[in-house]
Design a protein around this motif. Sequence first.
Motif, short mmCIF file in Angstrom:
data_model
loop_
_atom_site.label_atom_id
_atom_site.label_comp_id
_atom_site.label_asym_id
_atom_site.label_seq_id
_atom_site.Cartn_x
_atom_site.Cartn_y
_atom_site.Cartn_z
N LEU A 71 0.82 -1.21 0.00
CA LEU A 71 0.00 0.00 0.00
C LEU A 71 0.86 1.26 0.00
CD1 LEU A 71 -2.83 -1.07 2.49
CD2 LEU A 71 -3.01 -0.82 0.01
N ASP A 72 1.98 1.22 -0.67
CA ASP A 72 2.84 2.40 -0.78
C ASP A 72 2.19 3.40 -1.74
OD1 ASP A 72 5.04 3.98 -0.30
OD2 ASP A 72 6.28 3.04 -1.83
N GLY A 73 2.64 4.64 -1.67
CA GLY A 73 2.18 5.66 -2.61
C GLY A 73 0.87 6.30 -2.20
N LYS A 74 0.48 7.33 -2.96
CA LYS A 74 -0.67 8.16 -2.60
C LYS A 74 -1.98 7.38 -2.62
CE LYS A 74 2.25 11.70 -2.93
NZ LYS A 74 3.35 11.09 -3.68
N VAL A 75 -2.17 6.51 -3.60
CA VAL A 75 -3.40 5.74 -3.67
C VAL A 75 -3.44 4.69 -2.57
CG1 VAL A 75 -4.77 4.16 -5.09
CG2 VAL A 75 -3.67 6.14 -6.15
N GLY A 76 -2.36 3.95 -2.41
CA GLY A 76 -2.31 2.93 -1.35
C GLY A 76 -2.48 3.51 0.02
N ASN A 77 -1.84 4.65 0.28
CA ASN A 77 -1.98 5.31 1.58
C ASN A 77 -3.44 5.68 1.84
OD1 ASN A 77 1.14 7.23 1.91
ND2 ASN A 77 0.78 5.05 1.73
N HIS A 78 -4.12 6.21 0.83
CA HIS A 78 -5.52 6.57 1.02
C HIS A 78 -6.37 5.36 1.39
CE1 HIS A 78 -9.55 8.10 0.45
NE2 HIS A 78 -9.76 7.16 -0.44
N TRP A 79 -6.17 4.25 0.67
CA TRP A 79 -6.96 3.06 1.00
C TRP A 79 -6.68 2.60 2.42
CZ3 TRP A 79 -10.79 3.31 -1.77
CH2 TRP A 79 -10.78 3.40 -3.16
N LEU A 80 -5.43 2.70 2.87
CA LEU A 80 -5.09 2.31 4.23
C LEU A 80 -5.78 3.22 5.24
CD1 LEU A 80 -3.39 0.55 6.17
CD2 LEU A 80 -1.59 2.28 5.98
N PHE A 81 -5.66 4.52 5.07
CA PHE A 81 -6.30 5.45 6.01
C PHE A 81 -7.80 5.20 6.08
CE2 PHE A 81 -2.87 8.74 4.59
CZ PHE A 81 -1.92 8.04 5.29
N ARG A 82 -8.39 4.97 4.91
CA ARG A 82 -9.83 4.74 4.87
C ARG A 82 -10.19 3.43 5.56
NH1 ARG A 82 -13.56 4.93 -0.65
NH2 ARG A 82 -15.50 4.16 0.31
N HIS A 83 -9.43 2.37 5.31
CA HIS A 83 -9.70 1.07 5.93
C HIS A 83 -9.59 1.15 7.45
CE1 HIS A 83 -9.71 -3.25 6.60
NE2 HIS A 83 -8.57 -3.12 7.27
N LEU A 84 -8.61 1.91 7.93
CA LEU A 84 -8.40 2.03 9.38
C LEU A 84 -9.29 3.09 10.01
CD1 LEU A 84 -4.50 1.77 9.52
CD2 LEU A 84 -6.18 -0.05 9.93
N ASP A 85 -10.08 3.78 9.19
CA ASP A 85 -10.99 4.82 9.66
C ASP A 85 -10.24 5.92 10.42
OD1 ASP A 85 -13.48 6.05 9.92
OD2 ASP A 85 -13.93 5.07 11.83
N LEU A 86 -9.14 6.38 9.81
CA LEU A 86 -8.33 7.43 10.40
C LEU A 86 -8.54 8.73 9.61
CD1 LEU A 86 -5.04 5.48 11.14
CD2 LEU A 86 -6.77 6.23 12.78
N PRO A 87 -8.53 9.88 10.26
CA PRO A 87 -8.85 11.14 9.58
C PRO A 87 -7.82 11.51 8.53
CG PRO A 87 -8.07 11.54 11.83
CD PRO A 87 -8.26 10.06 11.71
N HIS A 88 -8.32 11.95 7.38
CA HIS A 88 -7.49 12.40 6.27
C HIS A 88 -8.35 13.33 5.41
CE1 HIS A 88 -9.60 8.77 4.94
NE2 HIS A 88 -9.54 9.26 3.71
#
Length: 290
Positions: A71-88
């Motif tokens: 999940l590296d990079g801008k797209v992967g990071n977004h999916w991770l933040f979203r999956h973990l329900d963390l603010p972004h």
Amino acid sequence: MDKPIVNYHPGLLAEHNLLLTSQRPLDRRDYLAVAGAAAVLLPQVCRPDLYGLVSSLGRPHFPRPAIHLGLDGKVGNHWLFRHLDLPHPRTLVYADLDQAVAAWRAGAVEAAGITPPLVAKGAGGGQGSNVFLLASPEELQGLANRLETRCFLGPSGLVLQERVPLPGRDARVVLVGDQVDCYWRVAPDPESFFTCLSQGGRVERQAWPDQMARAVDLAQTLQRKAGLDLVGVDVLVPERGPALLLEINFYFGRNAHGGTAPLRAAHLRAAQSWLARLGLDPGRVRPAEN
């Protein structure tokens, strides 16, 4: 006889050291060493085949590179933040530039509550080289030969993201095990969009301590939920509202930390602390003489 600690990090020494210089392929030596290891120390940036070997054999390893490799990079990071329900920041994800332009023209940006100018980020790249501030889909279309959508260790594509009003700064929180180094990256002037040091930003370590505490808390929450051991996390801290995750950096500039030596010293301390938690003698790993 105790099982050996196997090391692949060029800045460390343990009982069995196997460096992957010149992209040498893994071979039987690696298989036998990892299979018989009490623990494995990996480099800061781990090759997928090495992680595959270590994980398939079930050997304890530090640092954990799974998120970096998937999940590296801008797209992967977004999916991770979203999956973990963390603010972004509010974010839209697209497979390619044409899809993003068409969606913006069709009203997807406004429907998501994003008010231009917005931030377009290609999946790969670093140091602000693949990030653009845009006011219209026509400006986005104009990036056809500039925006890079490929990401080597994560999903490709691009994101369109709201620009959060800020006073020209963001926080970089470097986490090495349980150690924290944090500072503000401040834009070179109030009108500048970029804060990264490579584009004229400067480091500020003393100002806005309450806001920095919020950034560190959010970065450590991400670290705990995602299983991260060695990362630089970029965080926006608005005057009002929650701190927001921007990006995870698995390989980051070292000038703000005093160069390579302090970061390697922190890596050594983190590795020794991890070994101690496994019940192994931390003195079995030491700095390389280079």
